[in-house]
Design a protein around this motif. Structure first.
Motif, PDB file in Angstrom:
ATOM      1  N   ASN A   1      -9.025  11.101   5.890  1.00 42.29           N
ATOM      2  CA  ASN A   1     -10.387  10.933   5.346  1.00 42.29           C
ATOM      3  C   ASN A   1     -10.971  12.291   4.951  1.00 42.29           C
ATOM      4  O   ASN A   1     -11.860  12.363   4.102  1.00 42.29           O
TER       5      ASN A   1
ATOM      6  N   TYR B   1      -7.242  -8.224   1.710  1.00 45.06           N
ATOM      7  CA  TYR B   1      -7.027  -8.710   0.344  1.00 45.06           C
ATOM      8  C   TYR B   1      -7.118 -10.226   0.321  1.00 45.06           C
ATOM      9  O   TYR B   1      -6.644 -10.897   1.231  1.00 45.06           O
TER      10      TYR B   1
ATOM     11  N   LEU C   1      -1.285  -4.385   4.429  1.00 48.96           N
ATOM     12  CA  LEU C   1      -2.645  -3.831   4.470  1.00 48.96           C
ATOM     13  C   LEU C   1      -3.632  -4.981   4.671  1.00 48.96           C
ATOM     14  O   LEU C   1      -3.380  -6.095   4.217  1.00 48.96           O
TER      15      LEU C   1
ATOM     16  N   THR D   1       1.816   3.573  -1.961  1.00 49.00           N
ATOM     17  CA  THR D   1       1.477   4.873  -2.539  1.00 49.00           C
ATOM     18  C   THR D   1       0.298   5.504  -1.808  1.00 49.00           C
ATOM     19  O   THR D   1      -0.164   6.588  -2.180  1.00 49.00           O
ATOM     20  N   GLY D   2      -0.228   4.825  -0.791  1.00 44.30           N
ATOM     21  CA  GLY D   2      -1.424   5.313  -0.090  1.00 44.30           C
ATOM     22  C   GLY D   2      -1.091   6.248   1.058  1.00 44.30           C
ATOM     23  O   GLY D   2       0.084   6.513   1.358  1.00 44.30           O
ATOM     24  N   ASN D   3      -2.147   6.737   1.709  1.00 43.77           N
ATOM     25  CA  ASN D   3      -1.979   7.683   2.824  1.00 43.77           C
ATOM     26  C   ASN D   3      -1.054   7.108   3.889  1.00 43.77           C
ATOM     27  O   ASN D   3      -0.144   7.794   4.372  1.00 43.77           O
ATOM     28  N   VAL D   4      -1.307   5.852   4.275  1.00 43.80           N
ATOM     29  CA  VAL D   4      -0.526   5.253   5.361  1.00 43.80           C
ATOM     30  C   VAL D   4       0.789   4.686   4.843  1.00 43.80           C
ATOM     31  O   VAL D   4       1.861   4.979   5.377  1.00 43.80           O
TER      32      VAL D   4
ATOM     33  N   TYR E   1     -13.566  -8.063   7.874  1.00 45.38           N
ATOM     34  CA  TYR E   1     -12.346  -8.224   7.062  1.00 45.38           C
ATOM     35  C   TYR E   1     -11.100  -7.904   7.866  1.00 45.38           C
ATOM     36  O   TYR E   1     -10.029  -8.479   7.638  1.00 45.38           O
TER      37      TYR E   1
ATOM     38  N   GLY F   1       0.830  -1.220   0.000  1.00 45.33           N
ATOM     39  CA  GLY F   1       0.000   0.000   0.000  1.00 45.33           C
ATOM     40  C   GLY F   1       0.851   1.251   0.000  1.00 45.33           C
ATOM     41  O   GLY F   1       0.456   2.308   0.508  1.00 45.33           O
TER      42      GLY F   1
ATOM     43  N   ARG G   1       0.352  -1.622  -6.901  1.00 38.71           N
ATOM     44  CA  ARG G   1       0.070  -2.321  -8.164  1.00 38.71           C
ATOM     45  C   ARG G   1       0.865  -1.713  -9.316  1.00 38.71           C
ATOM     46  O   ARG G   1       1.377  -2.406 -10.167  1.00 38.71           O
TER      47      ARG G   1
ATOM     48  N   ALA H   1     -10.140   6.333  13.069  1.00 42.96           N
ATOM     49  CA  ALA H   1     -10.290   6.949  11.743  1.00 42.96           C
ATOM     50  C   ALA H   1      -9.128   7.884  11.433  1.00 42.96           C
ATOM     51  O   ALA H   1      -8.591   8.555  12.318  1.00 42.96           O
ATOM     52  N   PHE H   2      -8.766   7.942  10.140  1.00 41.87           N
ATOM     53  CA  PHE H   2      -7.607   8.733   9.718  1.00 41.87           C
ATOM     54  C   PHE H   2      -8.000  10.198   9.485  1.00 41.87           C
ATOM     55  O   PHE H   2      -9.065  10.483   8.928  1.00 41.87           O
TER      56      PHE H   2
ATOM     57  N   ASP I   1       0.256  -7.196  -6.967  1.00 41.01           N
ATOM     58  CA  ASP I   1      -1.173  -7.070  -6.674  1.00 41.01           C
ATOM     59  C   ASP I   1      -1.505  -8.012  -5.515  1.00 41.01           C
ATOM     60  O   ASP I   1      -1.300  -9.234  -5.630  1.00 41.01           O
ATOM     61  N   LEU I   2      -2.015  -7.462  -4.421  1.00 39.68           N
ATOM     62  CA  LEU I   2      -2.297  -8.269  -3.221  1.00 39.68           C
ATOM     63  C   LEU I   2      -3.426  -9.276  -3.455  1.00 39.68           C
ATOM     64  O   LEU I   2      -3.630 -10.179  -2.649  1.00 39.68           O
TER      65      LEU I   2
ATOM     66  N   LEU J   1      -1.778  -3.523   9.379  1.00 39.83           N
ATOM     67  CA  LEU J   1      -2.660  -2.368   9.592  1.00 39.83           C
ATOM     68  C   LEU J   1      -4.067  -2.916   9.784  1.00 39.83           C
ATOM     69  O   LEU J   1      -4.680  -3.421   8.850  1.00 39.83           O
TER      70      LEU J   1
HETATM   71  N1  NAP Z   1      -9.608   5.400   6.437  1.00 38.83           N
HETATM   72  C1  NAP Z   1      -9.651   5.056   7.717  1.00 38.83           C
HETATM   73  O1  NAP Z   1     -10.109   5.845   8.571  1.00 38.83           O
HETATM   74  C2  NAP Z   1      -9.132   3.690   8.148  1.00 38.83           C
HETATM   75  C3  NAP Z   1      -9.168   3.352   9.506  1.00 38.83           C
HETATM   76  C4  NAP Z   1      -8.636   2.115   9.901  1.00 38.83           C
HETATM   77  C5  NAP Z   1      -8.074   1.263   8.935  1.00 38.83           C
HETATM   78  N2  NAP Z   1      -8.084   1.627   7.613  1.00 38.83           N
HETATM   79  C6  NAP Z   1      -7.466   0.707   6.614  1.00 38.83           C
HETATM   80  O2  NAP Z   1      -6.314   1.365   6.097  1.00 38.83           O
HETATM   81  C7  NAP Z   1      -6.162   0.971   4.742  1.00 38.83           C
HETATM   82  C8  NAP Z   1      -5.198   1.909   4.037  1.00 38.83           C
HETATM   83  O3  NAP Z   1      -5.723   3.211   4.054  1.00 38.83           O
HETATM   84  P1  NAP Z   1      -5.085   4.360   3.131  1.00 38.83           P
HETATM   85  O4  NAP Z   1      -5.863   5.588   3.420  1.00 38.83           O
HETATM   86  O5  NAP Z   1      -3.613   4.353   3.262  1.00 38.83           O
HETATM   87  O6  NAP Z   1      -5.489   3.798   1.685  1.00 38.83           O
HETATM   88  P2  NAP Z   1      -5.208   4.432   0.262  1.00 38.83           P
HETATM   89  O7  NAP Z   1      -4.640   5.810   0.399  1.00 38.83           O
HETATM   90  O8  NAP Z   1      -6.425   4.199  -0.568  1.00 38.83           O
HETATM   91  O9  NAP Z   1      -4.034   3.512  -0.298  1.00 38.83           O
HETATM   92  C9  NAP Z   1      -4.217   2.185  -0.671  1.00 38.83           C
HETATM   93  C10 NAP Z   1      -2.878   1.633  -1.136  1.00 38.83           C
HETATM   94  O10 NAP Z   1      -3.011   0.251  -1.459  1.00 38.83           O
HETATM   95  C11 NAP Z   1      -2.567   0.032  -2.792  1.00 38.83           C
HETATM   96  N3  NAP Z   1      -3.434  -1.017  -3.336  1.00 38.83           N
HETATM   97  C12 NAP Z   1      -4.774  -0.970  -3.548  1.00 38.83           C
HETATM   98  N4  NAP Z   1      -5.207  -2.144  -4.042  1.00 38.83           N
HETATM   99  C13 NAP Z   1      -4.104  -2.949  -4.133  1.00 38.83           C
HETATM  100  C14 NAP Z   1      -3.883  -4.277  -4.573  1.00 38.83           C
HETATM  101  N5  NAP Z   1      -4.890  -5.055  -5.039  1.00 38.83           N
HETATM  102  N6  NAP Z   1      -2.628  -4.775  -4.518  1.00 38.83           N
HETATM  103  C15 NAP Z   1      -1.588  -4.018  -4.082  1.00 38.83           C
HETATM  104  N7  NAP Z   1      -1.742  -2.761  -3.626  1.00 38.83           N
HETATM  105  C16 NAP Z   1      -2.976  -2.233  -3.671  1.00 38.83           C
HETATM  106  C17 NAP Z   1      -2.717   1.390  -3.493  1.00 38.83           C
HETATM  107  O11 NAP Z   1      -1.802   1.558  -4.549  1.00 38.83           O
HETATM  108  P3  NAP Z   1      -2.132   1.127  -6.071  1.00 38.83           P
HETATM  109  O12 NAP Z   1      -3.534   1.593  -6.339  1.00 38.83           O
HETATM  110  O13 NAP Z   1      -1.069   1.845  -6.859  1.00 38.83           O
HETATM  111  O14 NAP Z   1      -1.970  -0.345  -6.091  1.00 38.83           O
HETATM  112  C18 NAP Z   1      -2.303   2.311  -2.356  1.00 38.83           C
HETATM  113  O15 NAP Z   1      -0.884   2.320  -2.244  1.00 38.83           O
HETATM  114  C19 NAP Z   1      -7.613   1.001   4.257  1.00 38.83           C
HETATM  115  O16 NAP Z   1      -7.749   0.253   3.075  1.00 38.83           O
HETATM  116  C20 NAP Z   1      -8.348   0.363   5.426  1.00 38.83           C
HETATM  117  O17 NAP Z   1      -8.356  -1.042   5.260  1.00 38.83           O
HETATM  118  C21 NAP Z   1      -8.592   2.811   7.205  1.00 38.83           C
END
Ligand code: NAP
Length: 279
Positions: free
Chosen positions: A135, A71, A68, A8-11, A109, A6, A31, A131-132, A48-49, A92
């Motif tokens: 969001n 998946y 993450l 490239t994501g927020n976390v 999940y 993950g 991905r 929560a982040f 890809d996870l 996470l």
């Molecule tokens: N938002 C909340 O308040 C909160 C609270 C508790 C827990 N969480 C958990 O924290 C997770 C991460 O949050 P975030 O905000 O960091 O998410 P995000 O910004 O949407 O980032 C998701 C990351 O996962 C990668 N990804 C997505 N699908 C994938 C796949 N099939 N295979 C490999 N990599 C994949 C994306 O990159 P690519 O698209 O380039 O692959 C990106 O790097 C959430 O999905 C949730 O389960 C969230």
């Protein structure tokens, strides 16, 4: 080598940043496998996870994995990690797991991800954040059209957490000496419990605009959520925030205990991300 999924994501991006800042080698998996925005020295990997065979090459030489949740490939990836010599997984997860309902699709999940990691034979640590702060990026689009932010669940208070602090904690745990955090579930929060309206006011101060908050009614929130997520997740969020099965208001001292520094405030997050809101 630390592998961060993950990335490239927020976390994930914050985990990569914090591991690199600690001077450790880090591989950033997404991905796309993009290297854009990676700190110097970090390497990019594509995988890809949902397709464990595509992640396998990235496990080579890895000692600890940041994973993450949610998946379908997670059990196979963990088995492959063990076979590749990975020693530790940091998952996470979520604050909804302790005392959570398995009938709730979001909690389920997260529980399944924790069970997969527990069963993996790797040393493990769970991060259970509330929560982040990120969001709030969902509001950016509304702010291109005016000064009003409309959002769901206006009365709910949450001690929202900056992904920066999740990165800081994750890096400490990934790089800790063996046994230090093994078998622990770390509940993480930000420094104060805020409503969405309070966050909008702080965001306005950070970007120099006088913003107004309007709470969505539950009917409006249901319609909004249904347009962008599966029904099981809509029901899950209503169980959390309308039925009150999840309380994210408690402020935890875990970030400070692990990193030696208190968690960042929402105002600090808003200043750091002002550009995303046109500030
Ligand atoms: N938002 C909340 O308040 C909160 C609270 C508790 C827990 N969480 C958990 O924290 C997770 C991460 O949050 P975030 O905000 O960091 O998410 P995000 O910004 O949407 O980032 C998701 C990351 O996962 C990668 N990804 C997505 N699908 C994938 C796949 N099939 N295979 C490999 N990599 C994949 C994306 O990159 P690519 O698209 O380039 O692959 C990106 O790097 C959430 O999905 C949730 O389960 C969230």
């Amino acid at each position: 080598m630390i592998l961060v999924t993950g990335a490239t994501g927020n976390v994930g991006a914050q985990v990569v940043r914090a591991v690199a800042a600690a001077g450790a080698p880090v591989r950033a998996l997404s991905r796309s496998g993009t290297a854009d925005g990676l700190p110097p020295g970090a390497e990019a990997a594509a995988g890809d996870l949902e397709r464990p065979e595509t992640v396998r090459p990235a496990l080579s030489g890895v000692t600890a994995l940041f994973l993450l949740p949610g998946y379908t490939g997670q059990r196979q990836i963990l088995a492959d990690a063990r076979a590749a010599g990975v020693e530790r997984a940091v998952l996470l997860s979520s604050s909804s797991v302790p005392g959570g309902e398995e009938s709730n699709a979001v909690t389920r999940y997260m529980m399944e991800a924790e069970a997969a990691v527990r069963d993996s034979g790797l040393a493990w640590t769970f991060l259970r954040p509330c929560a982040f702060m990120s969001n709030a990026l969902e509001w950016a689009d509304q702010l291109t059209k005016g000064d009003v932010v409309r959002a769901a669940f206006p009365d709910v208070r949450a001690a929202v957490l900056d992904p920066y602090d999740i990165g800081e904690v994750a890096a400490r745990v990934l790089l800790a000496e063996s046994g230090r955090y093994d078998g622990e579930a770390l509940a993480l929060s930000g420094p104060e419990a805020l409503t969405a309206g309070e966050r909008v006011r702080m965001l306005g101060e950070a970007i120099g605009r006088s913003l107004r908050f309007e709470g969505l009614t539950d009917e409006e929130a249901r319609a909004d959520f249904s347009a962008r997520m599966p029904e099981a997740y809509v029901r899950a969020f209503f169980r959390f925030y309308v039925d009150g099965t999840l309380d994210e208001s408690p402020v935890r001292d875990t970030v400070e205990k692990v990193t030696g520094r208190g968690p960042r405030t929402f105002s600090e997050w808003a200043v750091a991300h002002a550009a995303a809101f046109g500030g």
